[in-house]
Design an enzyme around this catalytic site. Structure first.
Site, PDB file in Angstrom:
ATOM      1  N   TYR A 177       1.063  -0.663   0.099  1.00 48.83           N
ATOM      2  CA  TYR A 177       0.523   0.155  -0.250  1.00 48.83           C
ATOM      3  C   TYR A 177       0.606   1.668   0.655  1.00 48.83           C
ATOM      4  O   TYR A 177       1.244   2.097  -0.913  1.00 48.83           O
ATOM      5  CB  TYR A 177      -0.736  -0.089   1.267  1.00 48.83           C
ATOM      6  N   LYS A 179       0.932   3.879  -2.693  1.00 48.69           N
ATOM      7  CA  LYS A 179       0.750   5.664  -2.556  1.00 48.69           C
ATOM      8  C   LYS A 179       2.093   6.423  -2.717  1.00 48.69           C
ATOM      9  O   LYS A 179       1.168   7.582  -2.869  1.00 48.69           O
ATOM     10  CB  LYS A 179      -0.051   5.583  -1.427  1.00 48.69           C
TER      11      LYS A 179
HETATM   12  P1  NAP Z   1     -13.479   2.554   1.374  1.00 51.26           P
HETATM   13  O1  NAP Z   1     -14.541   2.659   2.531  1.00 51.26           O
HETATM   14  O2  NAP Z   1     -12.930   0.485   1.756  1.00 51.26           O
HETATM   15  O3  NAP Z   1     -14.313   2.153   0.013  1.00 51.26           O
HETATM   16  C1  NAP Z   1     -13.523   1.594  -1.412  1.00 51.26           C
HETATM   17  C2  NAP Z   1     -13.494   2.435  -2.023  1.00 51.26           C
HETATM   18  O4  NAP Z   1     -12.988   2.429  -3.687  1.00 51.26           O
HETATM   19  C3  NAP Z   1     -15.307   1.809  -2.894  1.00 51.26           C
HETATM   20  O5  NAP Z   1     -16.203   2.078  -3.129  1.00 51.26           O
HETATM   21  C4  NAP Z   1     -14.943  -0.103  -3.486  1.00 51.26           C
HETATM   22  O6  NAP Z   1     -16.185  -0.036  -3.623  1.00 51.26           O
HETATM   23  C5  NAP Z   1     -14.319   1.387  -4.464  1.00 51.26           C
HETATM   24  N1  NAP Z   1     -13.372  -0.452  -5.278  1.00 51.26           N
HETATM   25  C6  NAP Z   1     -12.105  -1.207  -4.688  1.00 51.26           C
HETATM   26  N2  NAP Z   1     -11.855  -1.232  -5.498  1.00 51.26           N
HETATM   27  C7  NAP Z   1     -12.464  -1.139  -6.327  1.00 51.26           C
HETATM   28  C8  NAP Z   1     -11.455  -1.800  -7.873  1.00 51.26           C
HETATM   29  N3  NAP Z   1     -10.817  -2.504  -8.254  1.00 51.26           N
HETATM   30  N4  NAP Z   1     -12.476  -0.580  -8.909  1.00 51.26           N
HETATM   31  C9  NAP Z   1     -13.487   0.291  -8.729  1.00 51.26           C
HETATM   32  N5  NAP Z   1     -13.587   0.752  -7.470  1.00 51.26           N
HETATM   33  C10 NAP Z   1     -12.835   0.351  -6.174  1.00 51.26           C
HETATM   34  O7  NAP Z   1     -12.256   2.850   1.321  1.00 51.26           O
HETATM   35  P2  NAP Z   1     -11.615   4.470   2.059  1.00 51.26           P
HETATM   36  O8  NAP Z   1     -11.017   5.059   2.273  1.00 51.26           O
HETATM   37  O9  NAP Z   1     -12.654   5.240   2.190  1.00 51.26           O
HETATM   38  O10 NAP Z   1     -10.294   4.739   1.200  1.00 51.26           O
HETATM   39  C11 NAP Z   1     -10.647   5.542  -0.150  1.00 51.26           C
HETATM   40  C12 NAP Z   1      -9.701   6.189  -0.691  1.00 51.26           C
HETATM   41  O11 NAP Z   1      -8.592   6.796   0.333  1.00 51.26           O
HETATM   42  C13 NAP Z   1      -8.355   4.797  -0.883  1.00 51.26           C
HETATM   43  O12 NAP Z   1      -7.618   4.768  -2.389  1.00 51.26           O
HETATM   44  C14 NAP Z   1      -7.410   4.619   0.345  1.00 51.26           C
HETATM   45  O13 NAP Z   1      -6.655   3.873  -0.053  1.00 51.26           O
HETATM   46  C15 NAP Z   1      -7.747   6.309   0.468  1.00 51.26           C
HETATM   47  N6  NAP Z   1      -7.169   6.532   1.953  1.00 51.26           N
HETATM   48  C16 NAP Z   1      -7.651   6.451   2.896  1.00 51.26           C
HETATM   49  C17 NAP Z   1      -7.916   6.145   4.375  1.00 51.26           C
HETATM   50  C18 NAP Z   1      -8.582   6.044   5.295  1.00 51.26           C
HETATM   51  O14 NAP Z   1      -8.087   6.423   6.368  1.00 51.26           O
HETATM   52  N7  NAP Z   1      -9.673   5.544   5.138  1.00 51.26           N
HETATM   53  C19 NAP Z   1      -6.762   7.009   4.727  1.00 51.26           C
HETATM   54  C20 NAP Z   1      -5.633   7.424   3.562  1.00 51.26           C
HETATM   55  C21 NAP Z   1      -6.327   7.217   2.346  1.00 51.26           C
HETATM   56  P3  NAP Z   1     -17.335  -1.039  -4.350  1.00 51.26           P
HETATM   57  O15 NAP Z   1     -17.950  -0.843  -2.059  1.00 51.26           O
HETATM   58  O16 NAP Z   1     -17.658  -1.375  -4.342  1.00 51.26           O
HETATM   59  O17 NAP Z   1     -16.213  -2.434  -3.733  1.00 51.26           O
END
Ligand code: NAP
Length: 245
Positions: free
Chosen positions: A153, A157
């Site tokens: 990851y 990133k």
């Molecule tokens: P999340 O709640 O797990 O949601 C992930 C999203 O990505 C869902 O809409 C999922 O769709 C979609 N997805 C996964 N694989 C996919 C694919 N192959 N094609 C199209 N869509 C796909 O994640 P989140 O926490 O909101 O994270 C969103 C972004 O922020 C990510 O890039 C993550 O790395 C980044 N981020 C998150 C955090 C944190 O603390 N949460 C921190 C830093 C960065 P489905 O619902 O259909 O599975």
């Protein structure tokens, strides 16, 4: 206010969902991408339409070149060419490197980094023609400082950051900006599995003393997507509550 066509990948839940809703509130027409959560994505699009906006949910695996080609065709035929691309889809497959399977590496790199290359490449052609565009990718503080148990990851990133800075230099003169937002710890499904001890440790390291909300990331993305942000290019906006690394 100019209404643009925005595509948000991974917008069925979490941060992507908040970004889709923010861009709709800012007056843009929004494509809500998902891979599995069809009902959730359609609910996001329906909520935007109920509020007087325009939105469409579109399923596609953004790690697959064929699926990405189909995704952009579908968005273009229903809403128009993508003018604002937000790469937010992401997954984790955590584990210490010595135990990390090749599939854990490949899956994380495909969904988090290959997707950014594929979607940005397709999005850029019409943006260059129109001499206007916004590409915003959601990276992570893990890509800046590294996170034990997240070599895959963190690499993906960090890759987004290098990609963002390179492409910003390629297309800045065409009226297109390419930036990234790096969230810290945000309350979503992705962080829901952290145990109590880890959550307490995170709060101790964050100077504002709490996890962030998806909306707090969406505000930063909304700013970068706007007309007024045309002089911000190749940057990584860190939104982490003041995280000590
Ligand atoms: P999340 O709640 O797990 O949601 C992930 C999203 O990505 C869902 O809409 C999922 O769709 C979609 N997805 C996964 N694989 C996919 C694919 N192959 N094609 C199209 N869509 C796909 O994640 P989140 O926490 O909101 O994270 C969103 C972004 O922020 C990510 O890039 C993550 O790395 C980044 N981020 C998150 C955090 C944190 O603390 N949460 C921190 C830093 C960065 P489905 O619902 O259909 O599975």
């Amino acid at each position: 206010m100019i209404s643009r066509v925005a595509l948000v990948t991974g917008a069925s839940r979490g941060i992507g969902r908040a970004i889709a809703e923010q861009l709709a509130a800012d007056g843009h027409r929004v494509a809500v991408n998902y891979i599995r959560s069809e009902d959730e994505a359609e609910a996001v699009a329906e909520k935007i339409r109920a509020g007087g906006g325009e939105a469409k949910s579109v399923g596609a695996d953004v790690g697959s070149d064929e699926a990405v080609a189909g995704l952009f065709q579908e968005v273009e035929s229903s809403l128009g060419p993508v003018e604002i691309l937000v790469n937010s889809a992401g997954i984790t497959r955590d584990g210490l490197l010595l135990r990390m399977k090749v599939t854990d590496w490949d899956d994380v790199l495909a969904t988090n980094l290959r997707s950014v290359f594929l979607c940005t490449k397709v999005a850029l052609r019409p943006m260059v023609k129109a001499r206007w565009g916004r590409v915003i990718s959601v990276t992570s503080v893990a890509g800046i400082s590294g996170n034990a148990g997240q070599a895959n990851y963190s690499a993906a990133k960090a890759g987004i950051i290098g990609f963002t800075k390179a492409v910003a230099k390629e297309v800045g003169s065409r009226g297109i900006t390419v930036n990234a937002v790096a969230p810290g710890f945000i309350e979503t499904d992705m962080t829901a599995e952290l145990d109590d001890a880890t959550r307490a440790e995170v709060k101790r390291r964050v100077s504002v003393g709490r996890f962030g909300t998806p909306q707090e990331i969406a505000f930063a993305v909304g700013y970068l997507a706007g007309e007024q942000a045309g002089y911000v290019n190749g940057q990584v906006v860190v939104v982490d509550g003041g995280l000590a690394i």
